[in-house]
Design a protein around this motif. Sequence first.
Motif, PDB file in Angstrom:
ATOM      1  N   MET A   1       0.834  -1.192   0.000  1.00 28.33           N
ATOM      2  CA  MET A   1       0.000   0.000   0.000  1.00 28.33           C
ATOM      3  C   MET A   1       0.876   1.251   0.000  1.00 28.33           C
ATOM      4  N   ASN A   2       0.300   2.348  -0.470  1.00 31.95           N
ATOM      5  CA  ASN A   2       1.013   3.615  -0.552  1.00 31.95           C
ATOM      6  C   ASN A   2       1.374   4.100   0.853  1.00 31.95           C
ATOM      7  N   ASN A   3       2.675   4.389   1.075  1.00 37.32           N
ATOM      8  CA  ASN A   3       3.089   4.798   2.419  1.00 37.32           C
ATOM      9  C   ASN A   3       2.946   6.295   2.666  1.00 37.32           C
ATOM     10  N   LYS A   4       2.325   7.016   1.751  1.00 37.84           N
ATOM     11  CA  LYS A   4       2.058   8.449   1.953  1.00 37.84           C
ATOM     12  C   LYS A   4       0.765   8.671   2.728  1.00 37.84           C
ATOM     13  N   TYR A   5      -0.097   7.644   2.765  1.00 40.08           N
ATOM     14  CA  TYR A   5      -1.428   7.826   3.348  1.00 40.08           C
ATOM     15  C   TYR A   5      -1.665   6.864   4.506  1.00 40.08           C
ATOM     16  N   GLU A   6      -2.372   7.371   5.497  1.00 40.52           N
ATOM     17  CA  GLU A   6      -2.779   6.556   6.625  1.00 40.52           C
ATOM     18  C   GLU A   6      -4.215   6.089   6.399  1.00 40.52           C
ATOM     19  N   VAL A   7      -4.461   4.821   6.655  1.00 37.02           N
ATOM     20  CA  VAL A   7      -5.788   4.243   6.470  1.00 37.02           C
ATOM     21  C   VAL A   7      -6.546   4.300   7.796  1.00 37.02           C
ATOM     22  N   ILE A   8      -7.787   4.745   7.745  1.00 38.66           N
ATOM     23  CA  ILE A   8      -8.636   4.821   8.936  1.00 38.66           C
ATOM     24  C   ILE A   8      -9.848   3.919   8.709  1.00 38.66           C
ATOM     25  N   ILE A   9     -10.018   2.932   9.588  1.00 39.85           N
ATOM     26  CA  ILE A   9     -11.115   1.966   9.435  1.00 39.85           C
ATOM     27  C   ILE A   9     -11.894   1.837  10.737  1.00 39.85           C
ATOM     28  N   GLY A  10     -13.190   1.901  10.620  1.00 42.58           N
ATOM     29  CA  GLY A  10     -14.091   1.588  11.726  1.00 42.58           C
ATOM     30  C   GLY A  10     -15.124   0.585  11.231  1.00 42.58           C
ATOM     31  N   LEU A  11     -15.519  -0.341  12.074  1.00 53.59           N
ATOM     32  CA  LEU A  11     -16.425  -1.407  11.650  1.00 53.59           C
ATOM     33  C   LEU A  11     -17.723  -1.393  12.456  1.00 53.59           C
ATOM     34  N   GLU A  12     -18.809  -1.699  11.771  1.00 52.27           N
ATOM     35  CA  GLU A  12     -20.115  -1.877  12.406  1.00 52.27           C
ATOM     36  C   GLU A  12     -20.523  -3.326  12.196  1.00 52.27           C
ATOM     37  N   VAL A  13     -20.526  -4.080  13.278  1.00 51.44           N
ATOM     38  CA  VAL A  13     -20.827  -5.507  13.207  1.00 51.44           C
ATOM     39  C   VAL A  13     -22.240  -5.752  13.710  1.00 51.44           C
ATOM     40  N   HIS A  14     -23.013  -6.502  12.936  1.00 52.41           N
ATOM     41  CA  HIS A  14     -24.359  -6.905  13.345  1.00 52.41           C
ATOM     42  C   HIS A  14     -24.327  -8.403  13.633  1.00 52.41           C
ATOM     43  N   SER A  15     -24.671  -8.756  14.861  1.00 55.77           N
ATOM     44  CA  SER A  15     -24.666 -10.167  15.244  1.00 55.77           C
ATOM     45  C   SER A  15     -26.033 -10.548  15.800  1.00 55.77           C
ATOM     46  N   GLN A  16     -26.659 -11.550  15.189  1.00 56.23           N
ATOM     47  CA  GLN A  16     -27.960 -12.011  15.680  1.00 56.23           C
ATOM     48  C   GLN A  16     -27.788 -12.669  17.046  1.00 56.23           C
ATOM     49  N   ILE A  17     -28.627 -12.272  17.986  1.00 59.56           N
ATOM     50  CA  ILE A  17     -28.551 -12.797  19.342  1.00 59.56           C
ATOM     51  C   ILE A  17     -29.279 -14.144  19.414  1.00 59.56           C
ATOM     52  N   LYS A  18     -28.671 -15.075  20.138  1.00 59.89           N
ATOM     53  CA  LYS A  18     -29.162 -16.456  20.154  1.00 59.89           C
ATOM     54  C   LYS A  18     -30.319 -16.620  21.136  1.00 59.89           C
ATOM     55  N   THR A  19     -31.507 -16.246  20.688  1.00 61.39           N
ATOM     56  CA  THR A  19     -32.723 -16.468  21.471  1.00 61.39           C
ATOM     57  C   THR A  19     -33.639 -17.398  20.677  1.00 61.39           C
ATOM     58  N   LYS A  20     -34.575 -18.023  21.358  1.00 55.47           N
ATOM     59  CA  LYS A  20     -35.502 -18.922  20.670  1.00 55.47           C
ATOM     60  C   LYS A  20     -36.608 -18.155  19.965  1.00 55.47           C
ATOM     61  N   THR A  21     -36.944 -16.981  20.510  1.00 51.75           N
ATOM     62  CA  THR A  21     -38.014 -16.176  19.906  1.00 51.75           C
ATOM     63  C   THR A  21     -37.497 -14.787  19.562  1.00 51.75           C
ATOM     64  N   LYS A  22     -38.272 -14.076  18.767  1.00 47.47           N
ATOM     65  CA  LYS A  22     -37.855 -12.769  18.277  1.00 47.47           C
ATOM     66  C   LYS A  22     -37.842 -11.724  19.394  1.00 47.47           C
ATOM     67  N   ILE A  23     -37.379 -10.545  19.066  1.00 54.96           N
ATOM     68  CA  ILE A  23     -37.141  -9.531  20.090  1.00 54.96           C
ATOM     69  C   ILE A  23     -38.426  -8.952  20.687  1.00 54.96           C
ATOM     70  N   PHE A  24     -39.492  -8.841  19.873  1.00 54.68           N
ATOM     71  CA  PHE A  24     -40.720  -8.208  20.377  1.00 54.68           C
ATOM     72  C   PHE A  24     -41.964  -9.072  20.228  1.00 54.68           C
ATOM     73  N   CYS A  25     -41.789 -10.343  19.844  1.00 52.01           N
ATOM     74  CA  CYS A  25     -42.931 -11.246  19.704  1.00 52.01           C
ATOM     75  C   CYS A  25     -42.477 -12.663  19.964  1.00 52.01           C
ATOM     76  N   ASN A  26     -43.417 -13.624  19.873  1.00 51.11           N
ATOM     77  CA  ASN A  26     -43.099 -15.022  20.191  1.00 51.11           C
ATOM     78  C   ASN A  26     -42.775 -15.872  18.967  1.00 51.11           C
ATOM     79  N   CYS A  27     -42.561 -15.251  17.814  1.00 54.65           N
ATOM     80  CA  CYS A  27     -42.215 -16.017  16.619  1.00 54.65           C
ATOM     81  C   CYS A  27     -40.838 -16.651  16.770  1.00 54.65           C
ATOM     82  N   SER A  28     -40.658 -17.827  16.192  1.00 58.03           N
ATOM     83  CA  SER A  28     -39.396 -18.556  16.271  1.00 58.03           C
ATOM     84  C   SER A  28     -38.301 -17.832  15.480  1.00 58.03           C
ATOM     85  N   THR A  29     -37.065 -17.959  15.951  1.00 54.39           N
ATOM     86  CA  THR A  29     -35.900 -17.420  15.237  1.00 54.39           C
ATOM     87  C   THR A  29     -35.188 -18.496  14.425  1.00 54.39           C
ATOM     88  N   GLU A  30     -35.760 -19.689  14.334  1.00 52.97           N
ATOM     89  CA  GLU A  30     -35.113 -20.787  13.612  1.00 52.97           C
ATOM     90  C   GLU A  30     -34.822 -20.377  12.171  1.00 52.97           C
TER      91      GLU A  30
END
Length: 486
Positions: A1-30
Amino acid sequence: MNNKYEVIIGLEVHSQIKTKTKIFCNCSTEFHCKPNTNICPVCTGQPGVLPVLNKHAVELIVRTGLALDCTINKKSVFARKQYFYPDLPKNYQISQYELPFCEHGKINISVDGKTKSIGITRIHLEEDAGKLIHDIGSRQLDYSLADYNRTGVPLMEIVSEPDMRSPQEAAAYLESLKNLIEYVEASDCNMEEGKFRCDANISIRPFGQKEFGTKAELKNMNSISGVQEALSYEVERQIEIVESGGRVIQETRTWDPNEKVTKSMRSKENAHDYRYFPDPDLVPVNLDDEFIDNIKKNIPELPEARKARLINDLGLSEYDTNIIISDKALADYYETALNTANKGAKDCAKTVANWIITELLGKLNNSKLTIKESPISPENIGKLVILISKGTISGKIAKTIFEDMFKDNKDPEVIVKEKGLVQISDAGEIVKVCQEAIDENAKIVADYKSGKKSAIGALVGAVMKKSKGKANPQMVNKTLTELLNK
């Protein structure tokens, strides 16, 4: 990579939480269900319905935040994030803007032997959107289908500080974060099922400049290697624009894994574009000290703690330990195998590690299988080590048995009995076969007695051949030495 420039990286990770039902109702997450079968009036946003918060989703996001050394906000609120897209049936997403559950954490990464701490800005809880389907099998559609099964599955978004300075650091961050989330059992992070997804913000600036450059957001990266590839391409693209006198614009870009390029999707939204406001159907969440303390007490052993234990208590090398703890499923597999081996063998921690790291992982990689898909159970690895330790089979025979185990996961003890592979360890039988080898190899014996001590190796080979590999090699060597020096 070009050594004249500094790279700036930030990440947004979305991870599904391991529950049996959805966040606001009783539907299955299977996951593996027919499209639009795990839905109800609540998650599809029908008029007059009211959401009810899933307590277990809150527990798991707080557990993750504690493991990442975050501050846990005792008061947290939900907001409506307005945007219009076919996979969002309500035309808004219930998320968090102000007062998320977790803030100001960190995680360590290692790149080229150097450790670096990456800041975690926040972790907030939200509902997942649905999924648009653009193909059926190998047939590309000229229209899109909407599957709302995923709508309302609890999702935690983990937003990093812009602390990463290379695509390699970004990949290391994702590996470390994925591993930690799996360790605290908040998600199984299956990327193929969309349970661990990442958007990346990337910009460049001349070295020495304090102000950040204009960032681009990258989407549609479905593997950690894909994230690294996309970021590497984007660095070069932005440098080329700046070097040619152009200006990088703020936009959302998609990664095309076939062409290996990023492509413009739309201009990048800002927070005000979403018109956040507190959700009128959800009251603020107030967490007390007892709730947080109970979660803290029940956090499973984390990777660094497990590493220290395996090194200090079992005497494993740092190299072996780093491989074992890199995947919670692998570490669990190792400890189950070791617990079985310890029932009949002593000081076998290193032996078990060798069989798993060298033999098993090699076979799994060649077969494109994960440790969870291993055709050999950890208990059977432990039993194989016991057979070797007791001298029932030799190391050479063990490798033959291992091949049979990999084919159909048979118990190694059963294979030994079925194929008559028990090692010859009877002293009388060993003496007999060694004497026969001496009688049949006069020249080798003469070489040995004339001072060529290495000749005994050829005699050991002759004995092993006569015994079809069943003779105990240590006993053979000792017996030959005794017979030849009479």
